[in-house]
Write an enzyme that holds these catalytic residues in place. Sequence first.
Site, PDB file in Angstrom:
ATOM      1  N   LYS A 192       0.811  -1.226   0.000  1.00 32.52           N
ATOM      2  CA  LYS A 192       0.000   0.000   0.000  1.00 32.52           C
ATOM      3  C   LYS A 192       0.844   1.276   0.000  1.00 32.52           C
ATOM      4  O   LYS A 192       0.421   2.298  -0.516  1.00 32.52           O
ATOM      5  CB  LYS A 192      -0.961   0.019   1.193  1.00 32.52           C
ATOM      6  CG  LYS A 192      -2.165  -0.874   0.990  1.00 32.52           C
ATOM      7  CD  LYS A 192      -3.302  -0.514   1.913  1.00 32.52           C
ATOM      8  CE  LYS A 192      -4.541  -1.326   1.612  1.00 32.52           C
ATOM      9  NZ  LYS A 192      -4.443  -2.746   2.031  1.00 32.52           N
ATOM     10  N   SER A 214       1.550  -9.673  -0.907  1.00 37.99           N
ATOM     11  CA  SER A 214       1.238  -8.239  -0.764  1.00 37.99           C
ATOM     12  C   SER A 214       1.645  -7.647   0.580  1.00 37.99           C
ATOM     13  O   SER A 214       1.910  -6.454   0.670  1.00 37.99           O
ATOM     14  CB  SER A 214      -0.250  -8.012  -1.017  1.00 37.99           C
ATOM     15  OG  SER A 214      -1.041  -8.844  -0.186  1.00 37.99           O
ATOM     16  N   GLU A 257     -10.311   7.499   3.975  1.00 38.50           N
ATOM     17  CA  GLU A 257     -11.040   6.596   4.854  1.00 38.50           C
ATOM     18  C   GLU A 257     -10.167   5.371   5.068  1.00 38.50           C
ATOM     19  O   GLU A 257      -9.256   5.107   4.298  1.00 38.50           O
ATOM     20  CB  GLU A 257     -12.351   6.167   4.197  1.00 38.50           C
ATOM     21  CG  GLU A 257     -12.235   5.047   3.152  1.00 38.50           C
ATOM     22  CD  GLU A 257     -11.506   5.481   1.877  1.00 38.50           C
ATOM     23  OE1 GLU A 257     -11.472   6.699   1.598  1.00 38.50           O
ATOM     24  OE2 GLU A 257     -10.957   4.604   1.188  1.00 38.50           O
TER      25      GLU A 257
HETATM   26  C1  LIG Z   1      -5.219  -3.814   1.736  1.00 39.74           C
HETATM   27  C2  LIG Z   1      -4.491  -5.048   1.466  1.00 39.74           C
HETATM   28  C3  LIG Z   1      -4.863  -5.914   0.410  1.00 39.74           C
HETATM   29  C4  LIG Z   1      -6.071  -5.695  -0.436  1.00 39.74           C
HETATM   30  O1  LIG Z   1      -6.042  -4.556  -1.241  1.00 39.74           O
HETATM   31  P1  LIG Z   1      -5.856  -4.604  -2.806  1.00 39.74           P
HETATM   32  O2  LIG Z   1      -6.183  -3.218  -3.255  1.00 39.74           O
HETATM   33  O3  LIG Z   1      -6.808  -5.625  -3.361  1.00 39.74           O
HETATM   34  O4  LIG Z   1      -4.459  -4.988  -3.091  1.00 39.74           O
HETATM   35  C5  LIG Z   1      -4.078  -7.035   0.170  1.00 39.74           C
HETATM   36  N1  LIG Z   1      -3.000  -7.316   0.931  1.00 39.74           N
HETATM   37  C6  LIG Z   1      -2.621  -6.522   1.940  1.00 39.74           C
HETATM   38  C7  LIG Z   1      -1.415  -6.896   2.734  1.00 39.74           C
HETATM   39  C8  LIG Z   1      -3.343  -5.358   2.246  1.00 39.74           C
HETATM   40  O5  LIG Z   1      -2.959  -4.578   3.268  1.00 39.74           O
END
Ligand SMILES: *Cc1c(COP(=O)(O)O)cnc(C)c1O
Length: 408
Positions: A99, A386, A121
């Site tokens: 993010k 992610s 938000e």
């Molecule tokens: C917020 C988040 C997601 C989901 O958000 P996307 O916009 O679909 O990528 C996925 N993995 C992590 C670690 C997150 O913090």
Amino acid sequence: MSTKPSIPLHRQVPDERGFFGKFGGSFIPPELQAQMDEINAAYQRVSRSADYIAELRRIRRDYQGRPTPVSYCGRLSDKIGGARIYLKREDLNHSGAHKLNHCMGEALLAKYLGKKKLIAETGAGQHGVALATAGAYFGIPVEIHMGEVDIAKEHPNVVRMRILGATVVPVSFGARTLKEAVDSAFQSYLKDPVNSIYCIGSVVGPHPFPLMVREFQRVVGIEAREQFVGMTGGLPDSVVACVGGGSNAMGIFSGFLDDPVELHGVEPLGRGAAPGDHAASLSHGSEGVMHGFNSIMLKDGKGEPAAVYSVASGLDYPSVGPEHAYLNSIGRTVVGTATDEEAIRAFFQLSRLEGIIPALESAHAVAYAVKLARQRPARSILVNLSGRGDKDIDFVMEKYARYAELEY
Ligand SMILES: *Cc1c(COP(=O)(O)O)cnc(C)c1O
């Protein structure tokens, strides 16, 4: 060789009104539209300037720690006995998830525009923490709107935001969760759009956000492609990412859209396929407008956004980024799912076999990759990891301690 000029897919969409095919666009009140047009014009201008590009590159290298590595999961791959599994390590990006890639881009844009406040938000608090980090880095005050229900549930992230100097605004109307937080943040933004900027947390919302956030996340795909080719001499057969709003998935997919590589988006199937038990929008939803854009969404009996659920709070969103709806509609991507239980198993599997504790969101992508690896041995699969799972460890051990006793 064909002489026909071929324009890469990601350069063709969205069109100038923000449409990916019929998805996307901007469905908002006129006063907000004027602001979105201004943000779009500013983004188109500033993001192409040499100064902006050089500063963002320097931040990514010296502050965020990019490029993040690609790791081969030797023990996991051997254990499954199928395909070779690789991870793009966004868990090692500063603040522990992908993010920050778009938050630093958005906050840098705000700096160039002379904005005095970043407004957003947050649901589970992950976007709020990433934006608070960016605000602290640039010295721009941050105001995060968060439902009272989520504030109570996500205490550690509320604390992180406060330590980082952000103001957390509790939202006390309606269901007091994400939808109301969005309304509250937009109200605050409209009070002073000249001095503030709205920073969206995924490839969702009205134009130009799905485009902007994708472009900021694209670095993940560009790096991953180069690293994978460098490591293995070829491309992966499949790329896998979890999909909430869809930003980490669009980031890694962007690097491979023009290649003969299967792209798999993994949605959270929660407790199962019954309404209210999951947040698998593309798998079970239908076309509709919500939060200012047209996409595929989960609706209740009245056509309103449905109540959704997932063990991973970053994935429980009743719609999905319009580019995902588009890519799925033209058959470029494959949509899959993983349940809560599969994600929890993958959470422990990756921890035990590779020494990497994944975020519960990312564990959905790992769970799906494990299923794919069993079906398709002799393949290579690149998973976008992610985020890291530190935020989830207390919850997992309180609710799923029995999984810690299993063999992996
Ligand atoms: C917020 C988040 C997601 C989901 O958000 P996307 O916009 O679909 O990528 C996925 N993995 C992590 C670690 C997150 O913090």
